[in-house]
Design a protein around this motif. Structure first.
Motif, PDB file in Angstrom:
ATOM      1  N   TYR A 119      -2.177  19.636 -36.550  1.00 49.32           N
ATOM      2  CA  TYR A 119      -1.162  20.390 -37.270  1.00 49.32           C
ATOM      3  C   TYR A 119      -1.730  20.849 -38.606  1.00 49.32           C
ATOM      4  CZ  TYR A 119       3.206  21.332 -39.803  1.00 49.32           C
ATOM      5  OH  TYR A 119       4.202  21.910 -40.560  1.00 49.32           O
ATOM      6  N   GLU A 120      -1.633  22.134 -38.881  1.00 48.57           N
ATOM      7  CA  GLU A 120      -2.273  22.749 -40.052  1.00 48.57           C
ATOM      8  C   GLU A 120      -1.840  22.145 -41.383  1.00 48.57           C
ATOM      9  OE1 GLU A 120      -4.702  24.948 -40.114  1.00 48.57           O
ATOM     10  OE2 GLU A 120      -4.760  25.278 -37.955  1.00 48.57           O
ATOM     11  N   ARG A 121      -0.630  21.596 -41.451  1.00 46.65           N
ATOM     12  CA  ARG A 121      -0.107  21.070 -42.715  1.00 46.65           C
ATOM     13  C   ARG A 121       0.116  19.561 -42.663  1.00 46.65           C
ATOM     14  NH1 ARG A 121       4.912  24.623 -44.355  1.00 46.65           N
ATOM     15  NH2 ARG A 121       4.573  23.567 -46.350  1.00 46.65           N
ATOM     16  N   ALA A 122      -0.630  18.874 -41.809  1.00 51.04           N
ATOM     17  CA  ALA A 122      -0.399  17.447 -41.567  1.00 51.04           C
ATOM     18  C   ALA A 122      -0.566  16.599 -42.825  1.00 51.04           C
ATOM     19  CB  ALA A 122      -1.327  16.940 -40.464  1.00 51.04           C
ATOM     20  N   GLU A 123      -1.617  16.806 -43.567  1.00 48.14           N
ATOM     21  CA  GLU A 123      -1.835  15.984 -44.758  1.00 48.14           C
ATOM     22  C   GLU A 123      -0.732  16.228 -45.790  1.00 48.14           C
ATOM     23  OE1 GLU A 123      -5.164  15.126 -48.211  1.00 48.14           O
ATOM     24  OE2 GLU A 123      -5.827  15.971 -46.297  1.00 48.14           O
ATOM     25  N   GLU A 124      -0.376  17.472 -45.979  1.00 45.54           N
ATOM     26  CA  GLU A 124       0.702  17.819 -46.903  1.00 45.54           C
ATOM     27  C   GLU A 124       2.016  17.172 -46.457  1.00 45.54           C
ATOM     28  OE1 GLU A 124       2.953  21.880 -48.496  1.00 45.54           O
ATOM     29  OE2 GLU A 124       1.286  22.046 -47.094  1.00 45.54           O
ATOM     30  N   LEU A 125       2.296  17.217 -45.160  1.00 46.84           N
ATOM     31  CA  LEU A 125       3.509  16.607 -44.619  1.00 46.84           C
ATOM     32  C   LEU A 125       3.512  15.099 -44.864  1.00 46.84           C
ATOM     33  CD1 LEU A 125       6.164  16.759 -43.046  1.00 46.84           C
ATOM     34  CD2 LEU A 125       4.817  16.691 -40.927  1.00 46.84           C
ATOM     35  N   LEU A 126       2.389  14.440 -44.666  1.00 48.41           N
ATOM     36  CA  LEU A 126       2.290  13.002 -44.910  1.00 48.41           C
ATOM     37  C   LEU A 126       2.662  12.666 -46.353  1.00 48.41           C
ATOM     38  CD1 LEU A 126       1.493  10.098 -44.134  1.00 48.41           C
ATOM     39  CD2 LEU A 126      -0.892  10.742 -44.579  1.00 48.41           C
ATOM     40  N   VAL A 127       2.089  13.378 -47.292  1.00 44.65           N
ATOM     41  CA  VAL A 127       2.366  13.135 -48.713  1.00 44.65           C
ATOM     42  C   VAL A 127       3.843  13.399 -49.019  1.00 44.65           C
ATOM     43  CG1 VAL A 127       1.842  13.916 -51.064  1.00 44.65           C
ATOM     44  CG2 VAL A 127      -0.015  13.550 -49.423  1.00 44.65           C
ATOM     45  N   ASP A 128       4.380  14.505 -48.510  1.00 43.65           N
ATOM     46  CA  ASP A 128       5.782  14.837 -48.765  1.00 43.65           C
ATOM     47  C   ASP A 128       6.740  13.833 -48.129  1.00 43.65           C
ATOM     48  OD1 ASP A 128       5.147  16.997 -50.336  1.00 43.65           O
ATOM     49  OD2 ASP A 128       5.681  18.512 -48.829  1.00 43.65           O
ATOM     50  N   LEU A 129       6.438  13.384 -46.925  1.00 42.48           N
ATOM     51  CA  LEU A 129       7.279  12.365 -46.293  1.00 42.48           C
ATOM     52  C   LEU A 129       7.299  11.091 -47.123  1.00 42.48           C
ATOM     53  CD1 LEU A 129       6.366  12.803 -42.523  1.00 42.48           C
ATOM     54  CD2 LEU A 129       8.671  12.988 -43.499  1.00 42.48           C
ATOM     55  N   ALA A 130       6.128  10.673 -47.574  1.00 42.07           N
ATOM     56  CA  ALA A 130       6.044   9.442 -48.381  1.00 42.07           C
ATOM     57  C   ALA A 130       6.845   9.577 -49.671  1.00 42.07           C
ATOM     58  CB  ALA A 130       4.592   9.113 -48.685  1.00 42.07           C
ATOM     59  N   ASP A 131       6.747  10.718 -50.316  1.00 46.33           N
ATOM     60  CA  ASP A 131       7.491  10.931 -51.571  1.00 46.33           C
ATOM     61  C   ASP A 131       8.985  11.034 -51.316  1.00 46.33           C
ATOM     62  OD1 ASP A 131       5.133  10.930 -53.036  1.00 46.33           O
ATOM     63  OD2 ASP A 131       5.016  13.119 -53.163  1.00 46.33           O
ATOM     64  N   THR A 132       9.375  11.772 -50.293  1.00 41.46           N
ATOM     65  CA  THR A 132      10.784  12.009 -49.990  1.00 41.46           C
ATOM     66  C   THR A 132      11.517  10.741 -49.564  1.00 41.46           C
ATOM     67  OG1 THR A 132      10.338  14.300 -49.375  1.00 41.46           O
ATOM     68  CG2 THR A 132      12.360  13.326 -48.501  1.00 41.46           C
ATOM     69  N   LEU A 133      10.872   9.929 -48.765  1.00 42.40           N
ATOM     70  CA  LEU A 133      11.533   8.752 -48.194  1.00 42.40           C
ATOM     71  C   LEU A 133      11.396   7.489 -49.036  1.00 42.40           C
ATOM     72  CD1 LEU A 133      10.576   9.337 -44.461  1.00 42.40           C
ATOM     73  CD2 LEU A 133      12.763   9.864 -45.597  1.00 42.40           C
ATOM     74  N   LYS A 134      10.640   7.560 -50.110  1.00 47.91           N
ATOM     75  CA  LYS A 134      10.436   6.379 -50.953  1.00 47.91           C
ATOM     76  C   LYS A 134      11.775   5.884 -51.505  1.00 47.91           C
ATOM     77  CE  LYS A 134       7.733   4.745 -54.847  1.00 47.91           C
ATOM     78  NZ  LYS A 134       6.715   5.099 -55.835  1.00 47.91           N
ATOM     79  N   PRO A 135      12.081   4.620 -51.259  1.00 50.05           N
ATOM     80  CA  PRO A 135      13.353   4.085 -51.754  1.00 50.05           C
ATOM     81  C   PRO A 135      13.426   4.153 -53.292  1.00 50.05           C
ATOM     82  CG  PRO A 135      12.358   2.589 -50.169  1.00 50.05           C
ATOM     83  CD  PRO A 135      11.323   3.636 -50.494  1.00 50.05           C
ATOM     84  N   ALA A 136      14.641   4.355 -53.771  1.00 52.29           N
ATOM     85  CA  ALA A 136      14.843   4.471 -55.235  1.00 52.29           C
ATOM     86  C   ALA A 136      14.615   3.138 -55.929  1.00 52.29           C
ATOM     87  CB  ALA A 136      16.248   4.967 -55.518  1.00 52.29           C
TER      88      ALA A 136
END
Length: 136
Positions: A119-136
């Motif tokens: 997937y062309e944006r896999a690394e970017e998606l990984l970073v965004d998922l980690a940031d988005t889902l990080k518990p408050a």
């Protein structure tokens, strides 16, 4: 960002042909590749999906699904041209062809993200998922 850099590492471990499916020595030669620790964007690769063969990355926190973080996941998916399919755990699939590009698992002792290596944006998606889902 780009495709995952672990594609060749994964390919080196896959069964090259059915002719060697029962060859223990060929298997042992392939798995020596695992002695090299792999990571992408600082997230350790912890294995491959059993049925899908996608590389699996550990997130540095536990994850419990809530209405809020599933809504955030859906918003993130839209930014990548995806929708979320909720099965045993959420899968991100491209609108254009229903191809699965990622999944997030929460039912172990840590959260994990599975990504399609091509997937062309896999690394970017990984970073965004980690940031988005990080518990408050």
């Amino acid at each position: 960002m780009s495709k995952l850099t672990v594609g060749p590492w994964i390919a080196a471990q896959k069964l090259p042909s059915r002719d060697v499916a029962r060859d223990r020595h060929a298997f042992l030669a392939r798995v020596r590749t695992r002695e090299e620790t792999q990571s992408v964007a600082g997230f350790p690769l912890v294995g491959l999906g059993g049925s899908c063969g996608k590389p699996c990355f550990a997130l540095p926190y536990l994850l419990t699904w809530t209405d809020q973080n599933t809504q955030q996941l859906e918003e993130l998916a839209e930014r990548y041209g995806c929708y979320v399919e909720y099965g045993v755990y959420p899968h991100l699939k491209l609108h254009e062809n229903d191809q699965e590009v990622g999944a997030v698992q929460d039912w172990t002792t840590f959260a994990m993200v599975y990504l399609r290596p091509g997937y062309e944006r896999a690394e970017e998606l990984l970073v965004d998922l980690a940031d988005t889902l990080k518990p408050a």
